[in-house]
Design a protein around this motif. Structure first.
Motif, PDB file in Angstrom:
ATOM      1  N   UNK A 108       0.813  -1.210   0.000  1.00 56.87           N
ATOM      2  CA  UNK A 108       0.000   0.000   0.000  1.00 56.87           C
ATOM      3  C   UNK A 108       0.850   1.266   0.000  1.00 56.87           C
ATOM      4  N   UNK A 109       2.148   1.129   0.266  1.00 54.77           N
ATOM      5  CA  UNK A 109       3.053   2.274   0.276  1.00 54.77           C
ATOM      6  C   UNK A 109       3.776   2.485  -1.044  1.00 54.77           C
ATOM      7  N   UNK A 110       3.506   1.637  -2.028  1.00 55.73           N
ATOM      8  CA  UNK A 110       4.141   1.762  -3.337  1.00 55.73           C
ATOM      9  C   UNK A 110       3.804   3.146  -3.910  1.00 55.73           C
ATOM     10  N   UNK A 111       4.788   3.840  -4.498  1.00 62.07           N
ATOM     11  CA  UNK A 111       4.506   5.160  -5.068  1.00 62.07           C
ATOM     12  C   UNK A 111       3.332   5.112  -6.053  1.00 62.07           C
ATOM     13  N   UNK A 112       2.455   6.061  -5.908  1.00 63.72           N
ATOM     14  CA  UNK A 112       1.300   6.162  -6.792  1.00 63.72           C
ATOM     15  C   UNK A 112       0.038   5.523  -6.231  1.00 63.72           C
ATOM     16  N   UNK A 113       0.142   4.764  -5.140  1.00 63.28           N
ATOM     17  CA  UNK A 113      -1.042   4.088  -4.600  1.00 63.28           C
ATOM     18  C   UNK A 113      -2.063   5.079  -4.048  1.00 63.28           C
ATOM     19  N   UNK A 114      -1.640   6.291  -3.692  1.00 58.82           N
ATOM     20  CA  UNK A 114      -2.581   7.298  -3.195  1.00 58.82           C
ATOM     21  C   UNK A 114      -3.073   8.235  -4.293  1.00 58.82           C
ATOM     22  N   UNK A 115      -2.597   8.027  -5.520  1.00 62.95           N
ATOM     23  CA  UNK A 115      -3.034   8.869  -6.629  1.00 62.95           C
ATOM     24  C   UNK A 115      -4.516   8.628  -6.920  1.00 62.95           C
ATOM     25  N   UNK A 116      -5.209   9.707  -7.205  1.00 60.19           N
ATOM     26  CA  UNK A 116      -6.618   9.614  -7.576  1.00 60.19           C
ATOM     27  C   UNK A 116      -6.720   9.142  -9.025  1.00 60.19           C
ATOM     28  N   UNK A 117      -7.652   8.243  -9.283  1.00 56.85           N
ATOM     29  CA  UNK A 117      -7.885   7.770 -10.647  1.00 56.85           C
ATOM     30  C   UNK A 117      -9.364   7.942 -10.969  1.00 56.85           C
ATOM     31  N   UNK A 118      -9.661   7.999 -12.244  1.00 55.40           N
ATOM     32  CA  UNK A 118     -11.046   8.103 -12.678  1.00 55.40           C
ATOM     33  C   UNK A 118     -11.428   6.768 -13.303  1.00 55.40           C
ATOM     34  N   UNK A 119     -12.553   6.242 -12.865  1.00 53.43           N
ATOM     35  CA  UNK A 119     -13.039   4.972 -13.382  1.00 53.43           C
ATOM     36  C   UNK A 119     -14.409   5.198 -13.993  1.00 53.43           C
TER      37      UNK A 119
ATOM     38  N   UNK B 221      -6.460   2.019   6.548  1.00 54.72           N
ATOM     39  CA  UNK B 221      -6.609   3.207   7.397  1.00 54.72           C
ATOM     40  C   UNK B 221      -8.081   3.616   7.463  1.00 54.72           C
ATOM     41  N   UNK B 222      -8.400   4.385   8.479  1.00 53.62           N
ATOM     42  CA  UNK B 222      -9.784   4.863   8.597  1.00 53.62           C
ATOM     43  C   UNK B 222     -10.134   5.782   7.436  1.00 53.62           C
ATOM     44  N   UNK B 223      -9.133   6.494   6.886  1.00 60.15           N
ATOM     45  CA  UNK B 223      -9.380   7.356   5.726  1.00 60.15           C
ATOM     46  C   UNK B 223      -9.780   6.511   4.512  1.00 60.15           C
ATOM     47  N   UNK B 224      -9.099   5.395   4.318  1.00 58.31           N
ATOM     48  CA  UNK B 224      -9.436   4.515   3.195  1.00 58.31           C
ATOM     49  C   UNK B 224     -10.830   3.936   3.362  1.00 58.31           C
ATOM     50  N   UNK B 225     -11.157   3.552   4.578  1.00 61.70           N
ATOM     51  CA  UNK B 225     -12.497   3.007   4.836  1.00 61.70           C
ATOM     52  C   UNK B 225     -13.569   4.070   4.613  1.00 61.70           C
ATOM     53  N   UNK B 226     -13.266   5.309   5.009  1.00 61.14           N
ATOM     54  CA  UNK B 226     -14.200   6.408   4.780  1.00 61.14           C
ATOM     55  C   UNK B 226     -14.409   6.649   3.280  1.00 61.14           C
ATOM     56  N   UNK B 227     -13.327   6.530   2.498  1.00 61.83           N
ATOM     57  CA  UNK B 227     -13.450   6.679   1.045  1.00 61.83           C
ATOM     58  C   UNK B 227     -14.341   5.591   0.458  1.00 61.83           C
ATOM     59  N   UNK B 228     -14.224   4.367   0.972  1.00 59.97           N
ATOM     60  CA  UNK B 228     -15.089   3.281   0.504  1.00 59.97           C
ATOM     61  C   UNK B 228     -16.550   3.564   0.840  1.00 59.97           C
ATOM     62  N   UNK B 229     -16.781   4.089   2.034  1.00 58.51           N
ATOM     63  CA  UNK B 229     -18.149   4.454   2.419  1.00 58.51           C
ATOM     64  C   UNK B 229     -18.703   5.522   1.490  1.00 58.51           C
ATOM     65  N   UNK B 230     -17.884   6.517   1.168  1.00 55.38           N
ATOM     66  CA  UNK B 230     -18.317   7.592   0.281  1.00 55.38           C
ATOM     67  C   UNK B 230     -18.583   7.064  -1.124  1.00 55.38           C
TER      68      UNK B 230
END
Length: 102
Positions: free
Chosen positions: A15-26, A62-71
């Motif tokens: 999960x720490x690989x560079x680019x894993x936090x980049x936003x993508x459009x699907x 992380x709780x941030x990732x879980x919150x993103x899934x909820x959103x």
């Protein structure tokens, strides 16, 4: 066989690989049925903790990732017009759970 600490370390590294936090459009086309299933799967995955002996990625997210899934789930329900139906199904499920427990 890897222990929990080692497996958690591997997941954290991935999960720490560079680019894993980049936003993508699907561009996603999904049936309303699968939106409901996805919402319930997400709810179950976040509600039911792992047994600790074999953690999944969701267990260490992380709780941030879980919150993103909820959103994301809420956004899919909103766009598909299924918010009310999903709420009613959740209530029905709770009623059935109570009835089968007695």
């Amino acid at each position: 066989m890897m222990n929990v600490k080692d497996l958690t370390s591997v997941y954290d590294t991935i999960m720490s690989i560079p680019g894993m936090n980049d936003q993508i459009k699907i561009d996603l086309k999904i049936s309303r049925r699968n939106v409901l299933l996805l919402t319930q799967a997400r709810r179950r995955a976040l509600k039911i903790p792992g047994d600790g002996s074999n953690p999944d990625l969701i267990d260490i997210a992380s709780s941030e990732s879980k919150d993103e899934l909820l959103a994301l789930s809420a956004n899919c329900l909103q766009k598909s017009g299924l918010v009310d139906l999903n709420d009613r199904l959740a209530k029905l499920s709770e009623i059935l759970r109570v009835l089968t427990a007695t």
